[in-house]
Design an enzyme around this catalytic site. Structure first.
Site, PDB file in Angstrom:
ATOM      1  CG  HIS A   1       2.777  -6.590  -3.797  1.00 47.28           C
ATOM      2  ND1 HIS A   1       2.521  -5.731  -3.223  1.00 47.28           N
ATOM      3  CD2 HIS A   1       3.733  -4.640  -4.583  1.00 47.28           C
ATOM      4  CE1 HIS A   1       2.300  -4.376  -2.448  1.00 47.28           C
ATOM      5  NE2 HIS A   1       3.294  -3.830  -3.437  1.00 47.28           N
TER       6      HIS A   1
ATOM      7  CD  GLU B   1       0.655  -8.589  -1.745  1.00 48.90           C
ATOM      8  OE1 GLU B   1       0.376  -7.570  -2.307  1.00 48.90           O
ATOM      9  OE2 GLU B   1       1.646  -9.223  -1.763  1.00 48.90           O
TER      10      GLU B   1
ATOM     11  N   GLY C   1       0.679  -1.019  -0.053  1.00 51.79           N
ATOM     12  CA  GLY C   1      -0.077   0.190  -0.012  1.00 51.79           C
ATOM     13  C   GLY C   1       0.827   1.284   0.409  1.00 51.79           C
ATOM     14  CD  GLU C   2       2.523   6.531   1.082  1.00 53.30           C
ATOM     15  OE1 GLU C   2       3.956   7.337   0.312  1.00 53.30           O
ATOM     16  OE2 GLU C   2       2.050   6.843   2.525  1.00 53.30           O
ATOM     17  CB  SER C   3       5.034   3.296   4.396  1.00 50.52           C
ATOM     18  OG  SER C   3       5.831   3.781   3.538  1.00 50.52           O
TER      19      SER C   3
ATOM     20  CB  CYS D   1       5.518  -3.553  -1.078  1.00 42.14           C
ATOM     21  SG  CYS D   1       5.400  -2.538  -2.492  1.00 42.14           S
TER      22      CYS D   1
ATOM     23  NE  ARG E   1       8.434   5.133   1.851  1.00 45.61           N
ATOM     24  CZ  ARG E   1       7.269   6.369   0.941  1.00 45.61           C
ATOM     25  NH1 ARG E   1       8.148   7.240   0.819  1.00 45.61           N
ATOM     26  NH2 ARG E   1       6.333   6.206   0.655  1.00 45.61           N
TER      27      ARG E   1
ATOM     28  CB  ILE F   1       3.979  -2.095  -7.442  1.00 46.82           C
ATOM     29  CG1 ILE F   1       3.715  -3.022  -8.429  1.00 46.82           C
ATOM     30  CG2 ILE F   1       3.175  -1.003  -7.911  1.00 46.82           C
ATOM     31  CD1 ILE F   1       1.782  -3.685  -7.937  1.00 46.82           C
ATOM     32  NE  ARG F   2       4.685   4.928  -5.183  1.00 48.43           N
ATOM     33  CZ  ARG F   2       3.900   6.134  -4.722  1.00 48.43           C
ATOM     34  NH1 ARG F   2       2.820   5.431  -4.606  1.00 48.43           N
ATOM     35  NH2 ARG F   2       4.599   6.274  -3.704  1.00 48.43           N
TER      36      ARG F   2
END
Length: 277
Positions: free
Chosen positions: A246, A248, A68-70, A101, A131, A167-168
């Site tokens: 990821h 998942e 997600g976005e940490s 992530c 990051r 992803i990022r």
């Protein structure tokens, strides 16, 4: 009289990210694990649940913190009163925890390239992470990874490469580091080898009684200038496991099966109290 053990309760932190995807692979992994003829696990059972509150977390024996976005996840966790319970879960109770992530970022001792003002961390891994190592969402990619820890999940032919979805993605810059004074969330640890080759091999010692950080996966590729990269993308320290990528978001269930084995093993060695009691 046969006593049926309580189910092992595995939670997925459901503040943002691939919650449903993790739950789906966990259920598949549990079905494979419990049906394997070579595994004496027929009496075990798992439950999988979303975690949004401290009481829900307290009922868990193990936890996944998804991508997600940490920064957003940390802010939401703080507003919900979850940051301190999460730190207690990971570092005091030392329950099995896996971060993917953004989850890896939150479980680190230090994070660079954060937004202005930094961000709160949970800690548990004595690592420093960078990051967004590979750029923006547009620079997302899939790479085949050699992950030796999956050898037992590969059958007689060994473990085929794992398709890592980045992803990022963050990467681990240093292992066995102390936290900065401004950031919370470090678990005292004692240094260990990174397992890398060449000039990137490091050993950083610090005072403490925790286990060393184990490097479990490295991505080897080339950057935009053609220079070789050797980035740490999977680590474990005691009860805490982290991946930059990821799992998942693939159909490959091997890492989820492997991690559930770690949870069961912790149970058997008395390092895990079932039912959160």
């Amino acid at each position: 009289m046969t006593v049926t053990p309580a189910p092992i309760a595995v939670g997925v932190l459901a503040l943002q990210g691939g919650v449903a995807e993790h739950l789906a692979l966990l259920r598949r992994a549990a079905a494979l694990l419990l049906s394997a003829p070579s595994q004496p696990l027929a009496t075990l059972a798992f439950t999988f649940t979303e975690v949004r509150t401290a009481p829900q977390l307290a009922r868990c024996d193990a936890l996944i913190i998804p991508g997600g976005e940490s920064t957003t996840m940390a802010i939401v966790a703080q507003r919900l009163g979850l940051l301190d319970p999460l730190r207690d879960f990971v570092k005091t109770q030392q329950k099995p925890t896996w971060g993917t992530c953004a989850g890896l970022v939150l479980l680190s001792a230090r994070a660079s390239a954060t937004k202005q003002g930094g961000q709160q961390l949970i800690g548990g891994l004595d690592v420093a992470v960078q990051r967004n190592r590979y750029g923006t969402q547009l620079q997302s990619f899939v790479a085949e990874l050699s992950l030796p820890f999956l050898q037992d999940e590969g059958g007689e032919g060994g473990a085929p490469p794992f398709r890592g979805v980045f992803i990022r993605a963050p990467v681990v810059e240093e292992v066995d580091v102390a936290p900065s004074s401004e950031e919370e969330g470090a678990l005292d640890g004692e240094g260990g080898q990174t397992g890398l080759t060449g000039t990137k091999e490091k050993e950083m010692k610090k005072k403490g009684k925790g286990p060393p950080v184990e490097v479990l996966g490295v991505y080897r590729g080339r950057d935009a200038d053609g220079a070789e990269m050797e980035d740490i993308v999977a680590v474990r320290q005691g009860n805490v496991f982290g991946t930059s990528f990821h799992p998942e978001l693939t159909d490959d269930v091997r890492i989820h099966v492997w991690w559930l084995r770690q949870v069961v093993d912790a149970l058997r060695h008395g390092e895990l109290v079932v039912g959160g009691v």
